[in-house]
Scaffold this active site. Structure first.
Site, PDB file in Angstrom:
ATOM      1  N   THR A 157      46.089 -20.212 -43.254  1.00 49.09           N
ATOM      2  CA  THR A 157      46.652 -20.844 -44.450  1.00 49.09           C
ATOM      3  C   THR A 157      46.290 -22.314 -44.277  1.00 49.09           C
ATOM      4  OG1 THR A 157      48.808 -21.337 -43.457  1.00 49.09           O
ATOM      5  CG2 THR A 157      48.603 -19.205 -44.551  1.00 49.09           C
ATOM      6  N   HIS A 158      45.998 -22.975 -45.371  1.00 51.50           N
ATOM      7  CA  HIS A 158      45.526 -24.375 -45.319  1.00 51.50           C
ATOM      8  C   HIS A 158      44.268 -24.522 -44.455  1.00 51.50           C
ATOM      9  CE1 HIS A 158      49.590 -25.439 -46.847  1.00 51.50           C
ATOM     10  NE2 HIS A 158      49.966 -24.472 -46.016  1.00 51.50           N
ATOM     11  N   SER A 279      14.574 -22.480 -43.188  1.00 48.71           N
ATOM     12  CA  SER A 279      14.352 -23.838 -43.664  1.00 48.71           C
ATOM     13  C   SER A 279      12.863 -24.135 -43.548  1.00 48.71           C
ATOM     14  CB  SER A 279      15.162 -24.809 -42.799  1.00 48.71           C
ATOM     15  OG  SER A 279      14.528 -26.062 -42.742  1.00 48.71           O
ATOM     16  N   LYS A 285      16.897 -22.766 -38.333  1.00 46.00           N
ATOM     17  CA  LYS A 285      17.900 -22.503 -39.367  1.00 46.00           C
ATOM     18  C   LYS A 285      17.862 -21.084 -39.933  1.00 46.00           C
ATOM     19  CE  LYS A 285      20.398 -24.891 -41.288  1.00 46.00           C
ATOM     20  NZ  LYS A 285      20.230 -25.925 -42.311  1.00 46.00           N
ATOM     21  N   ASN A 287      19.889 -19.668 -43.265  1.00 51.13           N
ATOM     22  CA  ASN A 287      20.800 -20.180 -44.290  1.00 51.13           C
ATOM     23  C   ASN A 287      21.401 -19.077 -45.146  1.00 51.13           C
ATOM     24  OD1 ASN A 287      20.342 -22.841 -43.520  1.00 51.13           O
ATOM     25  ND2 ASN A 287      18.545 -23.005 -44.858  1.00 51.13           N
ATOM     26  N   GLU A 292      25.709 -18.773 -51.250  1.00 52.13           N
ATOM     27  CA  GLU A 292      25.716 -20.126 -51.839  1.00 52.13           C
ATOM     28  C   GLU A 292      25.332 -20.080 -53.319  1.00 52.13           C
ATOM     29  OE1 GLU A 292      24.499 -23.401 -48.606  1.00 52.13           O
ATOM     30  OE2 GLU A 292      23.119 -21.715 -48.706  1.00 52.13           O
ATOM     31  N   GLN A 324      26.376 -18.843 -84.214  1.00 53.10           N
ATOM     32  CA  GLN A 324      25.125 -18.427 -83.586  1.00 53.10           C
ATOM     33  C   GLN A 324      25.071 -18.903 -82.128  1.00 53.10           C
ATOM     34  OE1 GLN A 324      21.337 -18.171 -85.815  1.00 53.10           O
ATOM     35  NE2 GLN A 324      20.685 -19.901 -84.586  1.00 53.10           N
ATOM     36  N   LYS A 327      25.858 -16.783 -78.538  1.00 54.66           N
ATOM     37  CA  LYS A 327      25.063 -15.759 -77.874  1.00 54.66           C
ATOM     38  C   LYS A 327      24.462 -16.128 -76.521  1.00 54.66           C
ATOM     39  CE  LYS A 327      24.110 -13.877 -82.225  1.00 54.66           C
ATOM     40  NZ  LYS A 327      24.961 -14.996 -82.677  1.00 54.66           N
TER      41      LYS A 327
HETATM   42  N1  ARG Z   1      21.523 -15.485 -86.464  1.00 56.37           N
HETATM   43  C1  ARG Z   1      22.819 -15.538 -87.029  1.00 56.37           C
HETATM   44  C2  ARG Z   1      23.869 -15.616 -85.917  1.00 56.37           C
HETATM   45  O1  ARG Z   1      23.511 -15.336 -84.833  1.00 56.37           O
HETATM   46  C3  ARG Z   1      23.105 -14.323 -87.854  1.00 56.37           C
HETATM   47  C4  ARG Z   1      24.123 -14.520 -88.913  1.00 56.37           C
HETATM   48  C5  ARG Z   1      23.632 -15.466 -89.914  1.00 56.37           C
HETATM   49  N2  ARG Z   1      24.508 -15.579 -91.032  1.00 56.37           N
HETATM   50  C6  ARG Z   1      24.408 -16.576 -91.917  1.00 56.37           C
HETATM   51  N3  ARG Z   1      25.246 -16.587 -92.856  1.00 56.37           N
HETATM   52  N4  ARG Z   1      23.525 -17.538 -91.774  1.00 56.37           N
HETATM   53  O2  ARG Z   1      25.007 -15.977 -86.114  1.00 56.37           O
END
Ligand code: ARG
Length: 465
Positions: A157-158, A279, A285, A287, A292, A324, A327
């Site tokens: 601990t610690h 290394s 070494k 590693n 990491e 958008q 994603k």
């Molecule tokens: N490429 C757009 C996105 O990933 C798709 C939806 C676009 N919709 C719009 N009303 N421009 O969000």
């Protein structure tokens, strides 16, 4: 120089080339193509089912979409920036393949409900894969734990020596974290698996669609009750990123321990050549790059969680192009979690060699049995706090004289307190110190054996709690 336009005749010219690039998501949302095709096929079937288009048209659309899938698999479908995104790219290619009927696919649908559907299908699939990877990671932990029930390791601990542990008990702590991760993803999955398809741009549609029909075809458990919510909700992605961040926290903590353990200062583990690096200048070494990197990659997943929270916080309903931006972080998080889980699983199953001699030695060279001396007296009627203070005095004396508790003679013990007898030596031996912690969930060997059995059961029945 302008790009070809995707829009209605309202627009007279195409986009400025730089703006087209800025606007396009095709370079990364191509990742969604399989799900886009699945979603579009379900939508086409629904349009035919409800009589919005004819059966024959529905079949043509489904077949054309299937052809795009083949072309994609063969590497022959590589849409460029002029397509803007995967949804336009597919629709455009479909029309090339099946002719004018292709233009009917987008009836009663918007890219807004479409992209939501694709992202959910993608995530549902990825969550399943990550959950099965978590199971492999857990199994790797259990396999090492099985071998090391009786191997002792200093517990901290610690980051100060505290009480010795069964190495299996230490590893089982990570099993439990992964168990929660597995359960959490299952829970997130329930909210990922809701269909927004049919919410349209934001308000629903004038066509007599059947949202339950597409949901069922796509394996969604439920459908969004409110069209505005359906197209603009990204809670499910935030929940996933949060669950992914916790997986990374757990992997990173284990990584940090492996890094410490493999240092000369700890010397608890040796990294096998297959999982260690050298290394370029220091020939001696070895590693720990793998743990990491896992520790380092944690930061980007946290970053993606933070980014999406910030993207969402000021958005008015419903869809805004800001979405958008959900994603790339999501895709990167999925890849990072999968790669990290795989690397840590390999590291566990073939990259570590615990130095059992060194570990056995390590647990004898400190005062981590001091609590047991206090417990010894407390079990014989001395109030614990009094015993605790006395042992503090004993430790102080030992430090001054350069010895450990086990080096005290029976006479010395008795001088400290008449309650001490010859069995004190056994009581403070590291093995006994560990074995005696037999309370539920403790490190005592009996408990650890039970915990291992329960864990194996959970995995074989694919159960959580
Ligand atoms: N490429 C757009 C996105 O990933 C798709 C939806 C676009 N919709 C719009 N009303 N421009 O969000």
């Amino acid at each position: 120089m302008t790009e070809k336009k995707n829009w209605s005749p309202r627009f007279e010219s195409g986009l400025h080339q730089a703006i087209a690039h800025f606007n396009a998501s095709i370079s990364f949302d191509i990742e969604l193509i399989e799900y886009d095709l699945d979603g579009s096929q379900a939508h086409a079937q629904m349009l035919a089912h409800t009589g919005i288009i004819s059966q024959a048209e529905g079949e043509q659309l489904v077949a054309g979409l299937e052809q795009i899938r083949q072309e994609y698999h063969q590497g022959n479908f590589q849409p460029g920036v002029d397509a803007e995104d995967v949804h336009f790219a597919v629709e455009r290619r479909l029309t090339e393949i099946v002719g004018d009927v292709g233009k009917k696919l987008h009836t009663a649908r918007s890219r807004n409900d479409q992209v939501g559907t694709d992202t959910r299908l993608y995530l549902r699939d990825q969550i399943q894969q990550i959950r099965s990877q978590l199971r492999k990671f857990q199994t790797a932990l259990l396999d090492i734990a099985d071998q090391h029930i009786e191997t002792l390791i200093p517990g901290y601990t610690h980051l100060q020596r505290a009480q010795p542990l069964s190495l299996a008990h230490h590893l089982l702590a990570y099993y439990q974290m992964a168990k929660r991760d597995w359960e959490r993803l299952g829970d997130v999955s329930r909210r990922v698996n809701i269909s927004p398809l049919g919410c349209g741009a934001l308000a629903g549609t004038t066509f007599p669609i059947d949202r339950h029909y597409t949901a069922e075809l796509l394996g969604f458990e439920n459908i969004y009750a409110n069209s505005l919510d359906g197209v603009s909700d990204r809670d499910f992605a935030i929940e996933f990123l949060s669950a992914a961040s916790l997986i990374m926290v757990h992997l990173s903590r284990l990584a940090e321990e492996v890094i410490l353990w493999s240092s000369q200062e700890f010397g608890f583990v040796t990294l096998k050549d297959s999982c260690a690096t050298g290394s370029s200048i220091m020939p001696q070494k070895k590693n720990p790059d793998v743990p990491e990197l896992v520790r380092g990659k944690t930061g980007r997943v946290f970053g993606h969680l933070q980014a999406l929270l910030v993207i969402m916080k000021g958005l008015p309903l419903a869809y805004n192009k800001d979405l958008q931006e959900d994603k790339e972080g999501l895709f990167d998080s999925v890849k990072t979690v999968k790669a990290s889980l795989e690397a840590m699983t390999i590291l566990l199953s073939e990259g570590l060699e615990f130095r059992t001699q060194r570990l056995a030695q390590a647990v004898t060279e400190d005062f981590s049995n001091a609590t047991d001396v206090a417990d010894y007296l407390a079990a014989r009627g001395v109030p614990f706090r009094e015993a605790y203070n006395l042992v503090g005095k004993i430790v102080k004396t030992c430090i001054a004289e350069g010895k450990l508790l086990k080096d005290l003679s029976l006479e010395e013990w008795e001088q400290f307190h008449p309650g001490f007898a010859a069995d004190i030596y056994e009581a403070i031996s590291p093995r006994q110190v560990v074995a005696a912690r037999n309370s539920y969930g403790g490190t005592g060997f009996t408990q650890v054996r039970k915990a291992l059995l329960i864990a194996r059961e959970q995995i074989s029945h694919n159960r959580g709690v």
